[in-house]
Design an enzyme around this catalytic site. Structure first.
Site, PDB file in Angstrom:
ATOM      1  N   GLU A   1      19.056  12.901  -4.158  1.00  0.00           N
ATOM      2  CA  GLU A   1      18.261  13.481  -2.924  1.00  0.00           C
ATOM      3  C   GLU A   1      16.792  12.945  -3.065  1.00  0.00           C
ATOM      4  O   GLU A   1      16.511  12.594  -4.117  1.00  0.00           O
ATOM      5  CB  GLU A   1      18.050  15.077  -3.428  1.00  0.00           C
ATOM      6  CG  GLU A   1      19.326  15.925  -2.813  1.00  0.00           C
ATOM      7  CD  GLU A   1      19.107  16.102  -1.268  1.00  0.00           C
ATOM      8  OE1 GLU A   1      18.463  15.734  -0.746  1.00  0.00           O
ATOM      9  OE2 GLU A   1      19.726  17.036  -0.882  1.00  0.00           O
ATOM     10  N   ASP A   2      16.442  12.989  -1.723  1.00  0.00           N
ATOM     11  CA  ASP A   2      14.666  12.549  -1.790  1.00  0.00           C
ATOM     12  C   ASP A   2      13.921  13.798  -2.215  1.00  0.00           C
ATOM     13  O   ASP A   2      12.963  13.393  -3.129  1.00  0.00           O
ATOM     14  CB  ASP A   2      14.556  12.102  -0.232  1.00  0.00           C
ATOM     15  CG  ASP A   2      15.143  13.277   0.559  1.00  0.00           C
ATOM     16  OD1 ASP A   2      15.546  14.332   0.313  1.00  0.00           O
ATOM     17  OD2 ASP A   2      14.640  13.199   1.946  1.00  0.00           O
TER      18      ASP A   2
ATOM     19  N   ASP B   1      13.138  21.401  -1.979  1.00  0.00           N
ATOM     20  CA  ASP B   1      12.085  22.482  -1.431  1.00  0.00           C
ATOM     21  C   ASP B   1      12.774  24.027  -1.570  1.00  0.00           C
ATOM     22  O   ASP B   1      12.917  24.504  -2.606  1.00  0.00           O
ATOM     23  CB  ASP B   1      11.050  22.139  -0.425  1.00  0.00           C
ATOM     24  CG  ASP B   1      11.887  21.865   0.987  1.00  0.00           C
ATOM     25  OD1 ASP B   1      13.054  21.827   0.865  1.00  0.00           O
ATOM     26  OD2 ASP B   1      11.384  21.298   1.545  1.00  0.00           O
TER      27      ASP B   1
ATOM     28  N   PHE C   1       2.957  19.116   2.865  1.00  0.00           N
ATOM     29  CA  PHE C   1       4.166  18.564   3.694  1.00  0.00           C
ATOM     30  C   PHE C   1       4.079  17.178   3.400  1.00  0.00           C
ATOM     31  O   PHE C   1       2.816  16.570   3.710  1.00  0.00           O
ATOM     32  CB  PHE C   1       3.840  18.946   5.300  1.00  0.00           C
ATOM     33  CG  PHE C   1       5.185  18.555   5.859  1.00  0.00           C
ATOM     34  CD1 PHE C   1       6.153  19.274   6.157  1.00  0.00           C
ATOM     35  CD2 PHE C   1       5.115  17.341   6.542  1.00  0.00           C
ATOM     36  CE1 PHE C   1       7.269  19.098   6.952  1.00  0.00           C
ATOM     37  CE2 PHE C   1       6.354  16.991   7.468  1.00  0.00           C
ATOM     38  CZ  PHE C   1       7.375  17.754   7.372  1.00  0.00           C
TER      39      PHE C   1
ATOM     40  N   ARG D   1       9.152   7.272   7.984  1.00  0.00           N
ATOM     41  CA  ARG D   1      10.041   7.202   6.848  1.00  0.00           C
ATOM     42  C   ARG D   1       9.907   5.696   6.166  1.00  0.00           C
ATOM     43  O   ARG D   1      10.189   5.425   4.836  1.00  0.00           O
ATOM     44  CB  ARG D   1      11.544   7.174   7.374  1.00  0.00           C
ATOM     45  CG  ARG D   1      12.074   8.508   7.914  1.00  0.00           C
ATOM     46  CD  ARG D   1      13.562   8.421   8.078  1.00  0.00           C
ATOM     47  NE  ARG D   1      13.855   9.449   9.049  1.00  0.00           N
ATOM     48  CZ  ARG D   1      14.356  10.453   8.575  1.00  0.00           C
ATOM     49  NH1 ARG D   1      14.649  10.907   7.141  1.00  0.00           N
ATOM     50  NH2 ARG D   1      14.870  11.600   9.465  1.00  0.00           N
TER      51      ARG D   1
END
Lengths: 251, 188
Positions: free
Chosen positions: B105-106, B109, B158, B171
């Site tokens: 996973e990146d 949260d 964020f 990205r």
């Protein structure tokens, strides 16, 4: 047409007190996380006579995770009371797992989903209540005193008699030693709520203390006139366990 | 190119540099290689955000491995429409039954997507299922899931870059940075 989320368990559609709660319910449903809306009420403060004067009803219970979630879209500066209640609940019920989802968390969550405008719409001191619905069979109508923040007082819930899941009894290590509490009766009346509100900001400054004394005196006067007729004669204390809330809990 | 300049200007703070990420990815690769000790491994990554991390991580793992990719729909419901349920947009291309699987996973949260994926993948009966994430934002965790390999714990801000997007942009940044709040405030 507004699509109201349906709880994972059997039961009626809950009457969400706040639109943000409905949105969180949709998100949980979307990700296949089972939830129940305000299934339990935890008494957190009692009079010397053992009557419940303050309680806490977390917005959601996630049964698969054994986790309560309380959502607040109040501004950060206004969540002091809720934080205090949460601390109290953790003191009294240390085995209960609960997370507070602040306005900022909710905003960031919706930002992640590209729904920031919706977050702005739902956040603030009041937000937008979900539109009224006709009550489902067995479902409670809008509860008197329900604030939309999930911290309605005990008396704002009426007993539903349903066999609900019961969270642990208050821990004996808590700093309150409740003797007994009839959480379902009228001790959390408007008068009691006024007492609590008076306590909330009184005492920090001389002016606040004077204002608090005046408010408490007025609230006591209101309580004296309000409590007598609302206590059913012979009502027996039921103990201090969390109280299943009325109607909103799926059977 | 003006677009590149805009991308960089929208980032208020660089949280993790390209070097930070490279070093951490190498460290994670060494740990994974040691832990699986010669056993074949299947890396499953989740499009689109995990793509750069997956590409870098797999080259740091010295094991016989194969990769697979999944994509799931993201919540986008509004108060005026039915949001439905999460959908698998792209499923695994081969069976993972009996295999050691590492979900890459990146960022984690809330844990909502991960929780869904873990349950989905467990239903396919892998021999083992572990989780590796480059970024962990525990402050916002709703669903607690044990993470086996964690790159960085980051604050509740964020972030974009290195696969992470805002409205499908950023990205391609080589670093992870904090997006200026005015960028998404203006966008609404």
């Amino acid at each position: 047409m507004i699509e109201e989320p349906v709880p994972s368990s059997r039961g009626p559609r809950p009457a969400f007190a706040h639109a943000s709660e409905a949105e969180l319910a949709r998100i949980l449903t979307y990700y296949d996380v089972r939830w129940e809306y305000e299934p339990d009420t935890f008494p957190i403060s009692w009079t010397l006579d053992g009557e419940v004067v303050e309680s806490f009803s977390p917005d959601f219970y996630l049964p698969d995770l054994d986790l309560y979630v309380e959502l607040t879209t109040l501004k950060q500066s206004l969540v002091r009371k809720k934080n205090r209640k949460l601390r109290r609940l953790r003191e009294l019920y240390p085995d209960v797992r609960i997370k507070l989802f602040y306005a900022r968390d909710f905003r960031m969550l919706l930002l992640k989903f590209g729904r920031l405008a919706l977050a702005e719409e739902l956040s603030g001191t009041t937000g937008q209540a979900t539109p009224p619905r006709a009550p489902s069979p067995g479902a409670a109508s809008a509860l008197p005193g329900a604030s939309g923040t999930g911290d309605a007082s005990a008396a704002s819930r009426s007993p539903d008699g349903a066999a609900g899941r019961r969270a642990p009894e208050p821990s004996s290590t808590g700093d309150a030693a409740p003797a007994a509490g009839e959480a379902d009766d009228a001790v959390g009346s408007a008068a009691s709520a006024a007492l609590l509100a008076a306590d909330a900001d009184a005492g920090r400054t001389p002016r606040g203390r004077r204002r608090g004394r005046r408010r408490r005196a007025a609230a006591r006067s209101a309580a004296q006139s309000a409590e007598a007729p609302t206590h059913p004669a012979g009502a027996a204390p039921r103990g201090q366990g969390p109280v299943p809330s009325a109607g909103t809990r799926p059977a | 190119m003006s677009r590149t300049a805009d991308l960089h200007a929208d980032v208020g703070e660089v949280l993790l540099t390209e070097d930070d990420i490279r070093a951490k990815t190498a460290e994670l690769g060494r740990r994974i290689t040691a832990d699986y000790a010669g056993r074949p491994l299947t890396l499953v990554s989740v499009l689109k955000g995990s793509l750069p991390f997956m590409a870098d991580l797999m080259r740091q793992i010295d094991l016989p491995l194969r990769i697979d990719l999944m994509e799931v729909s993201s919540y986008g419901g509004t108060a005026t429409e039915t949001s439905g349920l999460v959908r698998i947009i792209k499923d695994l291309s081969a069976s993972i039954s009996g295999e050691d699987v590492l979900l890459v996973e990146d960022i984690i949260d809330t844990g909502l997507t991960l929780n869904y994926l873990v349950r989905y993948l467990r239903g396919k009966n892998p021999a083992s299922l572990r989780i590796c994430t480059l970024l962990d934002k525990p402050a916002r965790r709703l669903v607690d899931i044990p993470v086996d390999y964690r790159g960085f714990e980051i604050p509740d801000q964020f972030v974009v870059g290195y696969g992470l997007d805002y409205s499908e942009r950023y990205r391609n940044l080589r670093f992870v940075g904090v997006l200026r709040p005015e960028v998404y405030s203006e966008a609404g």
